[in-house]
Write an enzyme that holds these catalytic residues in place. Structure first.
Site, PDB file in Angstrom:
ATOM      1  N   GLY A 188       0.787  -1.222   0.000  1.00 43.45           N
ATOM      2  CA  GLY A 188       0.000   0.000   0.000  1.00 43.45           C
ATOM      3  C   GLY A 188       0.819   1.272   0.000  1.00 43.45           C
TER       4      GLY A 188
ATOM      5  N   CYS B 201      -3.397  -5.159   8.106  1.00 46.09           N
ATOM      6  CA  CYS B 201      -4.579  -4.764   7.344  1.00 46.09           C
ATOM      7  C   CYS B 201      -5.572  -5.914   7.222  1.00 46.09           C
ATOM      8  CB  CYS B 201      -4.154  -4.300   5.949  1.00 46.09           C
ATOM      9  SG  CYS B 201      -3.097  -2.838   5.946  1.00 46.09           S
TER      10      CYS B 201
ATOM     11  N   CYS C 154      19.786   5.651  23.339  1.00 48.58           N
ATOM     12  CA  CYS C 154      19.224   4.796  22.293  1.00 48.58           C
ATOM     13  C   CYS C 154      20.141   3.582  22.073  1.00 48.58           C
ATOM     14  CB  CYS C 154      19.058   5.579  21.001  1.00 48.58           C
ATOM     15  SG  CYS C 154      18.500   4.575  19.607  1.00 48.58           S
TER      16      CYS C 154
END
Length: 248
Positions: free
Chosen positions: A38, A186, A243
Site C-alpha cells: 500500500g 490490514c 538509544c
C-alpha cells in the site's frame, strides 16, 4: 540530458529549487523501497515518474485479490504474481528511463548490510515492527537517510530519520526495539484505501527532497494523520542519548 528527458521532466526543471542540476541529481540517485504494498506502491510510482535513476524494490509476497483495494501499482491480472515483478512492470511502463531492481525476499539484517552501500535514500514501506527495526539499524550504520511511513485503519504516520546529522533521532529513539506494539495487520484491522496513497506520496516527496538537499525535511518530526477528521498532529522527536541503536 537528451531532449526527451528535458521534455519529460520539464515541470520539475521549471522549479527554481530543482532546475536542470537538481533533476540530474534525481536521475543519478538510487532509492531502496522496502515493501511493494500500500505505501510502496504510490511511493515507487512517484519516484519513477520523477526520474529517480534506480529503484531497488524488495518484498517477499505475491499479489492477492485483497491487495487491489489500495495497492494501486498492481492490477487484476497481477493476482498470483510476485509483487516485485508486478510492480516493476508498472514502473517501467511509467518511466522506462528508471532502472528497476527487484528482490523477492524479506529485508533482513544480512541483506541490508550487503546492499546499502550504493543507496542514497531508503523508504520503509513495510508492515511489521521487526523489519522496521532492522531497516533503521542498517540505515544508522550506513548513514543513509530513512523515510518511514505507516498506515492502519484511518491513521497514518510519517517521519524522516537522517543519521547523517549528529543531532537527528533514529527510529529506535522514537520506538524502542524492546517495546514492540501489538501486531497490526490490514488483514485483521482494515485500512482506508486513500490513506496509504497520502502517506506513500509524502514518503516520495521527502525522499526527493533528501536527494535534492532542499528545504526542510521531517527529520526530528513525526506527523500523525487522523484520516477520518483529516487532521494532522506534529510531534517533536529528540534524539535519545541512551538509544540502543544510534547512541554510540
Amino acid at each position: 540530458m537528451q531532449d526527451t528527458e528535458l521534455l519529460r521532466y520539464s515541470r520539475h526543471i521549471l522549479l527554481d529549487d530543482i532546475g536542470i542540476e537538481g533533476q540530474e541529481r534525481i536521475c543519478g540517485a538510487h532509492a531502496l523501497i522496502i515493501g511493494a504494498g500500500g505505501l510502496g506502491a504510490p511511493a515507487a510510482m512517484y519516484l519513477a515518474a520523477a526520474g529517480i535513476g534506480k529503484i531497488t524494490l524488495i518484498d517477499p509476497d505475491t499479489v492477492d485479490l485483497t491487495n487491489l483495494q489500495r495497492q494501486i501499482i498492481h492490477t487484476t491480472h497481477s493476482v498470483g504474481q510476485a509483487k516485485v515483478l508486478s510492480a516493476s512492470a508498472s514502473l517501467q511502463a511509467i518511466n522506462p528511463l528508471t532502472q528497476v531492481e527487484v528482490v523477492q525476499s524479506r529485508a533482513d539484517a544480512a541483506w541490508l548490510a550487503d546492499n546499502l552501500e550504493s543507496v542514497d535514500v531508503v523508504l520503509d514501506c513495510c508492515d511489521n515492527f521487526t523489519t522496521r527495526q532492522a531497516v533503521n539499524k542498517a540505515c544508522v550504520l550506513a548513514r543513509v537517510p530513512l523515510v518511514s511511513g505507516a498506515a492502519i485503519r484511518f491513521d497514518g504516520q510519517i517521519s524522516v530519520y537522517d543519521s547523517r546529522a549528529d543531532d537527528a533521532p533514529c527510529y529506535a529513539c522514537a520506538f524502542h526495539p524492546d517495546d514492540a506494539p501489538p501486531p497490526t495487520q490490514c488483514s485483521t484491522m482494515g485500512v482506508f484505501s486513500p490513506l496509504v496513497g497520502v502517506i506513500g506520496a509524502m514518503q516520495a516527496a521527502e525522499a526527493l527532497k533528501l536527494v535534492l538537499g532542499i528545504s526542510t525535511t521531517l527529520r526530528g518530526r513525526l506527523l500523525l494523520l487522523d484520516g477520518l477528521r483529516m487532521e494532522w498532529t506534529e510531534m517533536r522527536l529528540p534524539r535519545n542519548p541512551s538509544c540502543p541503536v544510534c547512541a554510540h
